[in-house]
Design a protein around this motif. Structure first.
Motif, PDB file in Angstrom:
ATOM      1  N   GLY A 116      15.964  67.946  17.249  1.00 37.32           N
ATOM      2  CA  GLY A 116      16.802  66.547  17.166  1.00 37.32           C
ATOM      3  C   GLY A 116      16.303  65.443  18.060  1.00 37.32           C
ATOM      4  N   LEU A 117      16.018  65.810  19.201  1.00 43.13           N
ATOM      5  CA  LEU A 117      15.693  64.782  19.995  1.00 43.13           C
ATOM      6  C   LEU A 117      14.328  64.122  19.643  1.00 43.13           C
ATOM      7  N   TYR A 118      13.426  65.050  19.313  1.00 43.55           N
ATOM      8  CA  TYR A 118      12.177  64.486  18.649  1.00 43.55           C
ATOM      9  C   TYR A 118      12.546  63.677  17.464  1.00 43.55           C
ATOM     10  N   LYS A 119      13.272  63.785  16.587  1.00 42.73           N
ATOM     11  CA  LYS A 119      13.520  62.807  15.499  1.00 42.73           C
ATOM     12  C   LYS A 119      14.479  61.537  15.930  1.00 42.73           C
ATOM     13  N   VAL A 120      14.982  61.712  16.864  1.00 40.11           N
ATOM     14  CA  VAL A 120      15.657  60.574  17.543  1.00 40.11           C
ATOM     15  C   VAL A 120      14.444  59.425  17.716  1.00 40.11           C
ATOM     16  N   GLY A 121      13.288  60.212  18.593  1.00 38.99           N
ATOM     17  CA  GLY A 121      12.043  59.532  18.839  1.00 38.99           C
ATOM     18  C   GLY A 121      11.300  58.811  17.638  1.00 38.99           C
ATOM     19  N   LEU A 122      11.299  59.822  16.594  1.00 39.24           N
ATOM     20  CA  LEU A 122      10.711  59.130  15.328  1.00 39.24           C
ATOM     21  C   LEU A 122      11.460  58.052  14.718  1.00 39.24           C
ATOM     22  N   CYS A 123      12.758  58.251  14.873  1.00 39.03           N
ATOM     23  CA  CYS A 123      13.428  56.972  14.225  1.00 39.03           C
ATOM     24  C   CYS A 123      13.470  55.752  15.107  1.00 39.03           C
ATOM     25  N   ASN A 160      18.099  54.069  10.448  1.00 40.49           N
ATOM     26  CA  ASN A 160      19.570  53.726  11.128  1.00 40.49           C
ATOM     27  C   ASN A 160      20.562  54.966  10.929  1.00 40.49           C
ATOM     28  N   GLY A 161      20.758  55.139   9.731  1.00 45.05           N
ATOM     29  CA  GLY A 161      21.698  56.242   9.531  1.00 45.05           C
ATOM     30  C   GLY A 161      20.985  57.651   9.920  1.00 45.05           C
ATOM     31  N   ALA A 162      19.784  57.935   9.976  1.00 38.63           N
ATOM     32  CA  ALA A 162      19.212  59.129  10.404  1.00 38.63           C
ATOM     33  C   ALA A 162      19.169  59.122  11.906  1.00 38.63           C
ATOM     34  N   LEU A 163      19.075  58.220  12.739  1.00 34.83           N
ATOM     35  CA  LEU A 163      19.255  57.826  13.995  1.00 34.83           C
ATOM     36  C   LEU A 163      20.568  58.380  14.447  1.00 34.83           C
ATOM     37  N   THR A 164      21.735  57.844  13.888  1.00 36.62           N
ATOM     38  CA  THR A 164      22.982  58.230  14.011  1.00 36.62           C
ATOM     39  C   THR A 164      23.351  59.560  13.849  1.00 36.62           C
ATOM     40  N   SER A 165      22.726  59.997  13.053  1.00 35.09           N
ATOM     41  CA  SER A 165      22.955  61.531  12.945  1.00 35.09           C
ATOM     42  C   SER A 165      22.322  62.585  13.979  1.00 35.09           C
ATOM     43  N   PHE A 166      21.015  62.397  14.057  1.00 28.85           N
ATOM     44  CA  PHE A 166      20.219  63.128  15.157  1.00 28.85           C
ATOM     45  C   PHE A 166      20.974  62.654  16.524  1.00 28.85           C
ATOM     46  N   GLN A 167      21.305  61.437  16.863  1.00 27.51           N
ATOM     47  CA  GLN A 167      21.922  61.103  18.119  1.00 27.51           C
ATOM     48  C   GLN A 167      23.240  61.840  18.403  1.00 27.51           C
ATOM     49  N   SER A 168      24.018  62.074  17.121  1.00 23.35           N
ATOM     50  CA  SER A 168      25.323  62.600  17.057  1.00 23.35           C
ATOM     51  C   SER A 168      25.140  64.206  17.504  1.00 23.35           C
ATOM     52  N   LEU A 169      23.886  64.725  16.936  1.00 26.20           N
ATOM     53  CA  LEU A 169      23.561  66.130  17.415  1.00 26.20           C
ATOM     54  C   LEU A 169      23.521  66.435  18.839  1.00 26.20           C
ATOM     55  N   PRO A 206      34.555  69.735  12.326  1.00 23.65           N
ATOM     56  CA  PRO A 206      33.631  68.973  13.158  1.00 23.65           C
ATOM     57  C   PRO A 206      33.130  69.753  14.426  1.00 23.65           C
ATOM     58  N   GLN A 207      33.513  70.767  14.838  1.00 26.82           N
ATOM     59  CA  GLN A 207      33.253  71.693  15.977  1.00 26.82           C
ATOM     60  C   GLN A 207      32.731  73.281  15.320  1.00 26.82           C
ATOM     61  N   GLY A 208      32.424  73.136  14.089  1.00 22.78           N
ATOM     62  CA  GLY A 208      32.309  74.380  13.247  1.00 22.78           C
ATOM     63  C   GLY A 208      30.984  75.027  13.590  1.00 22.78           C
ATOM     64  N   ARG A 209      30.818  76.076  13.214  1.00 22.57           N
ATOM     65  CA  ARG A 209      29.494  77.200  13.653  1.00 22.57           C
ATOM     66  C   ARG A 209      28.341  76.318  13.183  1.00 22.57           C
ATOM     67  N   TYR A 210      28.505  75.611  11.845  1.00 20.55           N
ATOM     68  CA  TYR A 210      27.199  74.916  11.610  1.00 20.55           C
ATOM     69  C   TYR A 210      27.219  73.493  11.553  1.00 20.55           C
ATOM     70  N   ALA A 211      28.151  72.889  12.534  1.00 25.98           N
ATOM     71  CA  ALA A 211      28.057  71.367  12.840  1.00 25.98           C
ATOM     72  C   ALA A 211      27.078  70.962  13.241  1.00 25.98           C
ATOM     73  N   ASP A 212      26.350  71.544  14.183  1.00 27.08           N
ATOM     74  CA  ASP A 212      25.156  70.907  14.673  1.00 27.08           C
ATOM     75  C   ASP A 212      23.921  70.879  13.515  1.00 27.08           C
ATOM     76  N   ASN A 213      23.870  72.164  12.967  1.00 24.20           N
ATOM     77  CA  ASN A 213      23.090  72.021  11.684  1.00 24.20           C
ATOM     78  C   ASN A 213      23.169  70.806  10.795  1.00 24.20           C
ATOM     79  N   ALA A 214      24.479  70.776  10.405  1.00 22.57           N
ATOM     80  CA  ALA A 214      24.937  69.855   9.621  1.00 22.57           C
ATOM     81  C   ALA A 214      24.546  68.270   9.870  1.00 22.57           C
ATOM     82  N   TRP A 215      24.662  67.771  11.000  1.00 20.83           N
ATOM     83  CA  TRP A 215      24.196  66.841  11.829  1.00 20.83           C
ATOM     84  C   TRP A 215      22.685  66.435  11.634  1.00 20.83           C
TER      85      TRP A 215
END
Length: 262
Positions: free
Chosen positions: A216-223, A194-203, A171-180
């Protein structure tokens, strides 16, 4: 519309040479990436216009061209991100060695990740964010690359499961932000906004120093736009332009704000 990946991954900025006008000097690859991003943005606007007019044949042809361009942008972004990651790791390793040599480095604390000396787990509700490793374990890196290949090959459901499994294990791995981020992209392509928004907002919430934060913020806006939450979308896109004014995500956010009338 089931478009292929919207490739907007962010790259860390380590500061490059500056020309006489105060602007950074771009490498040939950076110039090529910038040209491709500009061309992709232009074609996306054409795609929106054709989609509105209902010209099916032109729409299909242009959609294929945009998909190919986005694939090229993603490849360049990924390669650049890997080089930046390696350079940052080398810098942090060297800096750590120098600090230890000078006697200024904080002591290394043994124990599980996220533990702190003198603190009993659960006694502090606002404990600091666990320190992320600067280098991924071989297992995490292998899992990330394998899952990313699934994503590139259009196996979005498998990729989502792979990224979820990664985040459960690291959950705090080197690639965790990329994974979200990429899990959000896979959901977005599937129109699961909704699923996309959850992922981008988690990042955004969990990794406020991630190189992918602006994208990630830009994609939150798109969602939020897709979910008809227009006022929230405007606020999010305005935040991108305010906090990351020189980023590509900022340019795209300004274009969306113009389309939204704000």
């Amino acid at each position: 519309m089931g478009l292929s990946l919207v490739a907007l991954s962010g790259c860390a900025d380590f500061g490059g040479p500056i020309n006489g006008s105060g602007q950074p000097v771009l490498s040939p690859q950076e110039r090529r990436l910038q040209d491709l991003e500009n061309k992709t943005a232009q074609m996306s606007r054409r795609l929106d216009a054709i989609n509105s007019s209902g010209q099916d044949q032109d729409l299909i042809r242009l959609r294929d061209e945009v998909r190919d361009l986005r694939g090229m942008v993603e490849k360049l972004r990924y390669d650049s991100d890997q080089r930046d990651r390696a350079a940052k790791d080398q810098y942090q390793d060297l800096n750590g060695r120098l600090m230890r040599f000078e006697g200024t480095a904080p002591p290394v604390v043994s124990g599980a990740p996220g533990t702190y000396p003198g603190v009993t787990p659960g006694t502090i509700s606002s404990a600091p964010t666990p320190q992320r490793p600067t280098v991924a374990s071989p297992e995490e890196e292998a899992a990330y690359l394998a899952t990313f290949d699934l994503l590139k090959n259009g196996k979005y459901d498998d990729a989502i499961r792979g990224f979820k499994s990664m985040l459960d294990q690291w959950p705090q791995g080197r690639y965790a932000d990329n994974a979200w981020y990429w899990m959000g992209e896979a959901n977005y392509v599937k129109r699961d906004y909704n699923g996309a928004l959850t992922s981008f907002q988690s990042l955004v919430d969990r990794f406020p120093t991630s190189p992918k934060l602006a994208d990630g913020l830009y994609k939150v806006g798109l969602c939020q736009i897709e979910l008809k939450r227009t006022s929230e979308a405007k606020a999010t896109l305005q935040r991108v332009t305010r906090e990351f004014p020189t980023s590509n995500a900022s340019n795209l956010s300004r274009q969306k704000l113009e389309q939204l009338g704000g």
